[in-house]
Design a protein around this motif. Structure first.
Motif, short mmCIF file in Angstrom:
data_model
loop_
_atom_site.label_atom_id
_atom_site.label_comp_id
_atom_site.label_asym_id
_atom_site.label_seq_id
_atom_site.Cartn_x
_atom_site.Cartn_y
_atom_site.Cartn_z
N UNK A 18 0.86 -1.29 0.05
CA UNK A 18 0.03 -0.02 -0.03
C UNK A 18 0.83 1.30 -0.07
N UNK A 19 0.59 2.26 -0.66
CA UNK A 19 1.14 3.43 -0.89
C UNK A 19 0.57 4.74 0.10
N UNK A 20 1.36 5.12 0.89
CA UNK A 20 1.27 6.24 1.50
C UNK A 20 0.84 7.67 0.89
N UNK A 21 -0.37 8.25 0.97
CA UNK A 21 -0.61 9.41 0.53
C UNK A 21 -1.28 10.31 1.38
N UNK A 22 -1.09 11.67 1.23
CA UNK A 22 -1.40 12.65 1.87
C UNK A 22 -2.52 13.30 1.18
N UNK A 37 2.03 12.18 -2.81
CA UNK A 37 2.56 11.60 -2.31
C UNK A 37 3.58 12.32 -1.29
N UNK A 38 4.33 11.70 -0.21
CA UNK A 38 5.26 12.31 0.46
C UNK A 38 6.26 13.02 -0.16
N UNK A 39 6.86 14.18 0.10
CA UNK A 39 8.10 14.88 -0.77
C UNK A 39 7.56 16.42 -0.59
N UNK A 117 -4.45 11.68 5.84
CA UNK A 117 -3.34 10.53 5.31
C UNK A 117 -4.29 9.28 5.15
N UNK A 118 -3.67 8.41 4.14
CA UNK A 118 -4.06 7.13 4.09
C UNK A 118 -3.12 6.34 3.33
N UNK A 119 -3.16 5.05 3.69
CA UNK A 119 -2.33 3.96 2.91
C UNK A 119 -3.30 3.42 1.99
N UNK A 120 -2.98 3.57 0.73
CA UNK A 120 -3.88 3.03 -0.43
C UNK A 120 -3.25 1.91 -1.14
#
Length: 169
Positions: A18-22, A37-39, A117-120
């Motif tokens: 899963x990908x972390x998105x803000x 995405x983080x960054x 935020x969420x893990x997708x």
């Protein structure tokens, strides 16, 4: 006036792929919300990898060494307006896998993602009607994760040049 901006983004992937998105919003455009995405921006004296680990630490409280980052997997050029400021933004994306224990310790800096935020999972990204940046994230992520299960020496994929203000979602 358009500001030029160079950014380093990180695809933080947990043990379940899963990908972390803000989640962010534009205060000047009611209803304008997107997942990203983080960054963030590369600061003076930093290279892209150094900026990536600094941004991960600032936004999630995870301290990852540069060695945990893959090489650049994607690039993208985008024009966008946030809070009335127009940006011409170059983005480099790297992948970093995190353990289940690390994923549980993520603490999101609310100044960066004040709307959550969420893990997708890639399937969830493909099915959502919400705005996710970069566009096509589900298919790009699926290809990346199935290529070799993570960081790999594949050629860098340029996701395209976009104007986020005018290109359809």
């Amino acid at each position: 006036m358009m500001l030029k901006r160079w950014t380093s983004r990180v695809l933080l992937i947990d043990e379940r792929d899963r990908l972390l998105l803000l989640c962010g919003r534009d205060p000047r455009r009611p209803g304008a919300q997107w997942w990203f995405t983080v960054g963030g921006g590369v600061e003076d004296g930093e290279d892209y990898a150094q900026a990536a680990v600094r941004e991960v630490r600032e936004e999630t409280a995870l301290s990852l060494p540069v060695e945990r980052l893959s090489t650049v997997v994607w690039t993208r050029q985008s024009l966008l307006t946030v809070d009335g400021q127009r940006f011409d933004q170059y983005e480099e994306y790297r992948l970093a896998r995190v353990t289940a224990a690390e994923a549980c310790t993520v603490r999101i800096d609310t100044t960066e993602a004040c709307y959550g935020y969420r893990w997708w999972a890639a399937e969830e990204l493909g099915a959502t009607s919400e705005t996710v940046r970069p566009k096509g994230m589900a298919s790009h992520l699926t290809r990346l994760l199935t290529a070799v299960g993570g960081p790999h020496p594949e050629p860098v994929l340029h996701l395209g040049d976009f104007d986020e203000d005018t290109d359809p979602e």
